[in-house]
Enzyme design. Structure first.
Site, PDB file in Angstrom:
ATOM      1  N   ASP A  82       0.856  -1.187   0.000  1.00 28.48           N
ATOM      2  CA  ASP A  82       0.000   0.000   0.000  1.00 28.48           C
ATOM      3  C   ASP A  82       0.900   1.247   0.000  1.00 28.48           C
ATOM      4  O   ASP A  82       1.786   1.377   0.841  1.00 28.48           O
ATOM      5  CB  ASP A  82      -0.874  -0.049   1.271  1.00 28.48           C
ATOM      6  CG  ASP A  82      -1.980   0.992   1.267  1.00 28.48           C
ATOM      7  OD1 ASP A  82      -2.383   1.437   0.173  1.00 28.48           O
ATOM      8  OD2 ASP A  82      -2.456   1.334   2.368  1.00 28.48           O
ATOM      9  N   HIS A  83       0.679   2.147  -0.938  1.00 27.75           N
ATOM     10  CA  HIS A  83       1.425   3.416  -1.017  1.00 27.75           C
ATOM     11  C   HIS A  83       2.944   3.266  -1.028  1.00 27.75           C
ATOM     12  O   HIS A  83       3.642   3.913  -0.235  1.00 27.75           O
ATOM     13  CB  HIS A  83       1.023   4.370   0.125  1.00 27.75           C
ATOM     14  CG  HIS A  83      -0.352   4.920  -0.025  1.00 27.75           C
ATOM     15  ND1 HIS A  83      -0.675   5.901  -0.938  1.00 27.75           N
ATOM     16  CD2 HIS A  83      -1.517   4.581   0.582  1.00 27.75           C
ATOM     17  CE1 HIS A  83      -1.973   6.155  -0.857  1.00 27.75           C
ATOM     18  NE2 HIS A  83      -2.511   5.358   0.042  1.00 27.75           N
ATOM     19  N   ASP A 104       2.883   5.003  -5.608  1.00 24.54           N
ATOM     20  CA  ASP A 104       2.136   6.255  -5.440  1.00 24.54           C
ATOM     21  C   ASP A 104       3.018   7.427  -5.858  1.00 24.54           C
ATOM     22  O   ASP A 104       3.800   7.939  -5.068  1.00 24.54           O
ATOM     23  CB  ASP A 104       1.679   6.385  -3.987  1.00 24.54           C
ATOM     24  CG  ASP A 104       0.939   7.691  -3.732  1.00 24.54           C
ATOM     25  OD1 ASP A 104       0.802   8.501  -4.677  1.00 24.54           O
ATOM     26  OD2 ASP A 104       0.494   7.904  -2.591  1.00 24.54           O
ATOM     27  N   GLU A 134      -1.599   6.003  -8.465  1.00 26.39           N
ATOM     28  CA  GLU A 134      -2.545   6.995  -7.931  1.00 26.39           C
ATOM     29  C   GLU A 134      -2.472   8.272  -8.756  1.00 26.39           C
ATOM     30  O   GLU A 134      -1.392   8.755  -9.080  1.00 26.39           O
ATOM     31  CB  GLU A 134      -2.235   7.306  -6.458  1.00 26.39           C
ATOM     32  CG  GLU A 134      -3.153   8.385  -5.862  1.00 26.39           C
ATOM     33  CD  GLU A 134      -2.988   8.560  -4.353  1.00 26.39           C
ATOM     34  OE1 GLU A 134      -2.817   7.542  -3.646  1.00 26.39           O
ATOM     35  OE2 GLU A 134      -3.028   9.716  -3.888  1.00 26.39           O
ATOM     36  N   ASN A 230     -10.223   0.178   0.022  1.00 23.53           N
ATOM     37  CA  ASN A 230      -9.207   0.051   1.070  1.00 23.53           C
ATOM     38  C   ASN A 230      -9.772   0.392   2.450  1.00 23.53           C
ATOM     39  O   ASN A 230     -10.404   1.440   2.618  1.00 23.53           O
ATOM     40  CB  ASN A 230      -8.053   1.022   0.804  1.00 23.53           C
ATOM     41  CG  ASN A 230      -7.197   0.614  -0.374  1.00 23.53           C
ATOM     42  OD1 ASN A 230      -7.530  -0.292  -1.124  1.00 23.53           O
ATOM     43  ND2 ASN A 230      -6.080   1.293  -0.541  1.00 23.53           N
TER      44      ASN A 230
HETATM   45 ZN   LIG Z   1      -4.378   5.051   0.694  1.00 22.30          ZN
END
Ligand SMILES: [Zn+2]
Length: 284
Positions: A82-83, A104, A134, A230
């Site tokens: 994540d990220h 990201d 993103e 998420n």
């Molecule tokens: Zn996020």
């Protein structure tokens, strides 16, 4: 079964008009809660770890726990970063067996975001690892900015079309009014923008900061094309609240299991509730 790529889970979700839950883990109990909830609901699931979680638990622990959980599970599970914010972080996760990564690049100018995303895709796609990017900026609920300032950071539909043409990314996180953390009020999502983005791109769309988004808004977003949702904050809240409650009035309790057991159960329950809202029950 072995960890699966996120692409196959999201492609199926998109066709079936439901969303796959992506739940953040930090420790063994939360990994177990995510898998127990997915098993109970017979739902595909994405276990994701942020850089903070990896720093806390150690990447070997995250991957070992998750691979073991996947092997024992009868539902398909993807392990997702994540990220991720740098190429090096993404490659570290790829080496350790993550089946999916997010890069990201949203804080960079558009062309730099495209270049970074493409660099990651070139490096990991041939390994069967899926890539989420993103576009637009999904801030935090603690960010001290006005609604109009936040709206200026929303994903532009035309830019989304251009971004996807240039990258062919597997999943795209969009900014339409959600934020990371605990909301003070009720978030208002820009559904028209979501529909405009969906009309221009066929890539699976991802909703971040979804804890605290009302149930009907989540369903609406999914009906308009979101297929990965998420959830992190809701799990933290349930876990810590249950742990705190278990210790309250028990100052002499020294068994960590008396705290972590109820916390794990509370996390399982909230994850099951989310899976039902996302419509992924029985889709494993
Ligand atoms: Zn996020």
């Amino acid at each position: 079964m072995a960890l699966v790529s996120m692409v196959e889970l999201l492609d199926k979700a998109q066709k079936g008009k439901y969303a796959v839950g992506a739940f953040n883990c930090n420790n063994m109990e939360i990994v177990q809660a995510i898998v127990a909830a997915a098993e109970a609901e017979k739902a595909p699931v994405i276990i994701q770890a942020s850089q903070g979680a990896i720093k806390y638990a150690g990447i070997e622990y995250i991957t070992t726990l998750t691979k073991l959980a996947a092997e024992k599970a009868s539902v398909p599970i993807a392990l997702h970063l994540d990220h991720g914010t740098s190429f090096a972080q993404v490659m570290q996760c790829a080496r350790h067996g993550f089946s999916s990564v997010m890069i990201d690049g949203s804080k960079h100018p558009l062309e730099d975001n495209i270049a970074l995303t493409n660099k990651v895709i070139e490096a990991v796609r041939h390994l069967g690892i899926s890539v989420e990017a993103e576009l637009g900026k999904i801030g935090g609920t603690e960010d001290d900015i006005t609604v109009s300032e936040r709206e200026a950071l929303f994903t532009d539909p035309e830019e989304a079309e251009y971004f996807v043409q240039k990258t062919q990314v597997d999943a795209l996180a969009i900014a339409i009014g959600t934020a990371h953390g605990q909301y003070k009020g009720t978030p208002k999502l820009d559904f028209d923008r979501l529909t405009q983005i969906r009309e221009r791109v066929s890539t699976p769309l991802v909703l971040h900061g979804s804890s605290g988004v009302p149930e009907d808004a989540l369903r609406e977003a999914i009906s308009r094309g979101v297929c990965k949702v998420n959830i992190d904050t809701n799990i933290r809240e349930a876990f810590v609240f249950a742990a705190r409650q278990a210790l309250e009035g028990n100052p002499t309790e020294i068994d960590p299991r008396k705290m972590l057991g109820p916390a794990r159960e509370a996390a399982t329950k909230i994850i099951q509730e989310k899976i039902r809202i996302f419509g992924s029950v029985g889709k494993a």
